[in-house]
Scaffold this motif. Sequence first.
Motif, PDB file in Angstrom:
ATOM      1  N   ALA A  43       0.802  -1.225   0.000  1.00 24.95           N
ATOM      2  CA  ALA A  43       0.000   0.000   0.000  1.00 24.95           C
ATOM      3  C   ALA A  43       0.834   1.273   0.000  1.00 24.95           C
ATOM      4  CB  ALA A  43      -0.944  -0.002   1.200  1.00 24.95           C
ATOM      5  N   TRP A  44       2.017   1.249   0.571  1.00 21.64           N
ATOM      6  CA  TRP A  44       2.843   2.452   0.622  1.00 21.64           C
ATOM      7  C   TRP A  44       3.356   2.866  -0.757  1.00 21.64           C
ATOM      8  CZ3 TRP A  44       7.841   1.746  -0.995  1.00 21.64           C
ATOM      9  CH2 TRP A  44       8.318   0.438  -0.995  1.00 21.64           C
ATOM     10  N   VAL A  45       3.242   1.977  -1.763  1.00 16.76           N
ATOM     11  CA  VAL A  45       3.716   2.274  -3.115  1.00 16.76           C
ATOM     12  C   VAL A  45       2.727   3.161  -3.872  1.00 16.76           C
ATOM     13  CG1 VAL A  45       4.419   1.241  -5.311  1.00 16.76           C
ATOM     14  CG2 VAL A  45       5.014   0.127  -3.182  1.00 16.76           C
ATOM     15  N   GLY A  46       1.438   3.072  -3.539  1.00 16.41           N
ATOM     16  CA  GLY A  46       0.438   3.879  -4.236  1.00 16.41           C
ATOM     17  C   GLY A  46      -0.835   3.098  -4.493  1.00 16.41           C
ATOM     18  N   TRP A  47      -1.452   3.374  -5.637  1.00 15.56           N
ATOM     19  CA  TRP A  47      -2.729   2.763  -5.976  1.00 15.56           C
ATOM     20  C   TRP A  47      -2.615   1.987  -7.270  1.00 15.56           C
ATOM     21  CZ3 TRP A  47      -2.082   7.755  -4.316  1.00 15.56           C
ATOM     22  CH2 TRP A  47      -2.599   8.035  -3.056  1.00 15.56           C
ATOM     23  N   THR A  48      -3.594   1.136  -7.491  1.00 16.15           N
ATOM     24  CA  THR A  48      -3.644   0.336  -8.704  1.00 16.15           C
ATOM     25  C   THR A  48      -5.041   0.408  -9.297  1.00 16.15           C
ATOM     26  OG1 THR A  48      -3.102  -1.814  -9.652  1.00 16.15           O
ATOM     27  CG2 THR A  48      -4.269  -1.837  -7.544  1.00 16.15           C
ATOM     28  N   VAL A  49      -5.228  -0.224 -10.430  1.00 12.50           N
ATOM     29  CA  VAL A  49      -6.516  -0.264 -11.126  1.00 12.50           C
ATOM     30  C   VAL A  49      -7.238  -1.539 -10.709  1.00 12.50           C
ATOM     31  CG1 VAL A  49      -7.586  -0.429 -13.409  1.00 12.50           C
ATOM     32  CG2 VAL A  49      -5.565   0.999 -13.082  1.00 12.50           C
ATOM     33  N   ASN A  50      -8.534  -1.423 -10.407  1.00 14.85           N
ATOM     34  CA  ASN A  50      -9.356  -2.611 -10.173  1.00 14.85           C
ATOM     35  C   ASN A  50      -9.906  -3.024 -11.527  1.00 14.85           C
ATOM     36  OD1 ASN A  50     -11.096  -4.600  -9.426  1.00 14.85           O
ATOM     37  ND2 ASN A  50     -12.348  -3.342  -8.082  1.00 14.85           N
ATOM     38  N   PHE A  51      -9.307  -4.028 -12.140  1.00 12.85           N
ATOM     39  CA  PHE A  51      -9.679  -4.425 -13.490  1.00 12.85           C
ATOM     40  C   PHE A  51     -11.064  -5.048 -13.583  1.00 12.85           C
ATOM     41  CE2 PHE A  51      -5.142  -3.837 -13.943  1.00 12.85           C
ATOM     42  CZ  PHE A  51      -5.071  -3.192 -15.176  1.00 12.85           C
ATOM     43  N   ALA A  52     -11.734  -5.267 -12.469  1.00 13.83           N
ATOM     44  CA  ALA A  52     -13.114  -5.760 -12.477  1.00 13.83           C
ATOM     45  C   ALA A  52     -14.104  -4.603 -12.481  1.00 13.83           C
ATOM     46  CB  ALA A  52     -13.368  -6.647 -11.270  1.00 13.83           C
ATOM     47  N   ASN A  53     -13.623  -3.379 -12.320  1.00 13.52           N
ATOM     48  CA  ASN A  53     -14.475  -2.191 -12.278  1.00 13.52           C
ATOM     49  C   ASN A  53     -14.348  -1.469 -13.613  1.00 13.52           C
ATOM     50  OD1 ASN A  53     -15.439   0.458 -11.882  1.00 13.52           O
ATOM     51  ND2 ASN A  53     -15.012   0.358  -9.700  1.00 13.52           N
ATOM     52  N   SER A  54     -15.452  -1.361 -14.365  1.00 12.35           N
ATOM     53  CA  SER A  54     -15.393  -0.777 -15.707  1.00 12.35           C
ATOM     54  C   SER A  54     -14.968   0.692 -15.689  1.00 12.35           C
ATOM     55  CB  SER A  54     -16.738  -0.940 -16.417  1.00 12.35           C
ATOM     56  OG  SER A  54     -17.761  -0.325 -15.669  1.00 12.35           O
ATOM     57  N   ILE A  55     -15.331   1.435 -14.664  1.00  9.54           N
ATOM     58  CA  ILE A  55     -14.914   2.842 -14.569  1.00  9.54           C
ATOM     59  C   ILE A  55     -13.400   2.915 -14.382  1.00  9.54           C
ATOM     60  CG2 ILE A  55     -15.086   4.952 -13.192  1.00  9.54           C
ATOM     61  CD1 ILE A  55     -17.979   4.106 -12.550  1.00  9.54           C
ATOM     62  N   SER A  56     -12.873   2.035 -13.566  1.00 11.13           N
ATOM     63  CA  SER A  56     -11.440   1.991 -13.321  1.00 11.13           C
ATOM     64  C   SER A  56     -10.670   1.655 -14.598  1.00 11.13           C
ATOM     65  CB  SER A  56     -11.154   0.947 -12.241  1.00 11.13           C
ATOM     66  OG  SER A  56      -9.812   0.915 -11.900  1.00 11.13           O
ATOM     67  N   VAL A  57     -11.156   0.689 -15.354  1.00  9.08           N
ATOM     68  CA  VAL A  57     -10.509   0.302 -16.613  1.00  9.08           C
ATOM     69  C   VAL A  57     -10.592   1.446 -17.623  1.00  9.08           C
ATOM     70  CG1 VAL A  57     -10.591  -1.297 -18.556  1.00  9.08           C
ATOM     71  CG2 VAL A  57     -10.871  -2.159 -16.234  1.00  9.08           C
ATOM     72  N   ALA A  58     -11.749   2.112 -17.704  1.00 11.37           N
ATOM     73  CA  ALA A  58     -11.902   3.244 -18.629  1.00 11.37           C
ATOM     74  C   ALA A  58     -10.926   4.363 -18.272  1.00 11.37           C
ATOM     75  CB  ALA A  58     -13.337   3.754 -18.602  1.00 11.37           C
ATOM     76  N   LEU A  59     -10.783   4.666 -16.999  1.00 14.63           N
ATOM     77  CA  LEU A  59      -9.833   5.681 -16.552  1.00 14.63           C
ATOM     78  C   LEU A  59      -8.412   5.291 -16.939  1.00 14.63           C
ATOM     79  CD1 LEU A  59      -9.338   8.282 -14.870  1.00 14.63           C
ATOM     80  CD2 LEU A  59      -9.112   6.793 -12.888  1.00 14.63           C
ATOM     81  N   PHE A  60      -8.069   4.025 -16.780  1.00 18.99           N
ATOM     82  CA  PHE A  60      -6.744   3.522 -17.139  1.00 18.99           C
ATOM     83  C   PHE A  60      -6.501   3.675 -18.647  1.00 18.99           C
ATOM     84  CE2 PHE A  60      -4.193  -0.203 -18.496  1.00 18.99           C
ATOM     85  CZ  PHE A  60      -3.004   0.116 -17.875  1.00 18.99           C
ATOM     86  N   VAL A  61      -7.470   3.271 -19.461  1.00 22.63           N
ATOM     87  CA  VAL A  61      -7.325   3.350 -20.920  1.00 22.63           C
ATOM     88  C   VAL A  61      -7.210   4.800 -21.381  1.00 22.63           C
ATOM     89  CG1 VAL A  61      -8.531   2.906 -23.107  1.00 22.63           C
ATOM     90  CG2 VAL A  61      -8.439   1.130 -21.355  1.00 22.63           C
ATOM     91  N   ILE A  62      -8.034   5.674 -20.841  1.00 26.28           N
ATOM     92  CA  ILE A  62      -7.976   7.102 -21.199  1.00 26.28           C
ATOM     93  C   ILE A  62      -6.619   7.686 -20.838  1.00 26.28           C
ATOM     94  CG2 ILE A  62      -8.903   9.378 -20.605  1.00 26.28           C
ATOM     95  CD1 ILE A  62     -11.674   7.970 -20.418  1.00 26.28           C
ATOM     96  N   THR A  63      -6.099   7.331 -19.675  1.00 25.83           N
ATOM     97  CA  THR A  63      -4.783   7.817 -19.258  1.00 25.83           C
ATOM     98  C   THR A  63      -3.698   7.345 -20.223  1.00 25.83           C
ATOM     99  OG1 THR A  63      -5.493   7.809 -16.948  1.00 25.83           O
ATOM    100  CG2 THR A  63      -3.122   7.856 -17.360  1.00 25.83           C
ATOM    101  N   ILE A  64      -3.735   6.076 -20.607  1.00 25.10           N
ATOM    102  CA  ILE A  64      -2.752   5.540 -21.554  1.00 25.10           C
ATOM    103  C   ILE A  64      -2.859   6.238 -22.903  1.00 25.10           C
ATOM    104  CG2 ILE A  64      -2.052   3.463 -22.840  1.00 25.10           C
ATOM    105  CD1 ILE A  64      -1.229   3.480 -19.866  1.00 25.10           C
TER     106      ILE A  64
END
Length: 76
Positions: A43-64
């Motif tokens: 947890a001290w490293v930061g955050w990750t994407v929850n690949f089961a959450n469509s909003i999270s995946v969309a945010l990841f794809v938009i960022t990329i």
Amino acid sequence: MNPEDKPTKETLNKWHKDPKNWKLGVFYYNKEDKRILPPKRMAWVGWTVNFANSISVALFVITIIIIISLALFSSK
């Protein structure tokens, strides 16, 4: 989301520590967890994407897409 619908801190910790929710040890995938950016395995490293959450995946794809677009168009 109603306060009674929110998972408890114990539940969140249980999900986070469950190895079944970590694909290949690094990709977090938990359909029950509605957080967009849960903490990484360490947890001290930061955050990750929850690949089961469509909003999270969309945010990841938009960022990329933004990063790739900036890289391509800034070199011209």
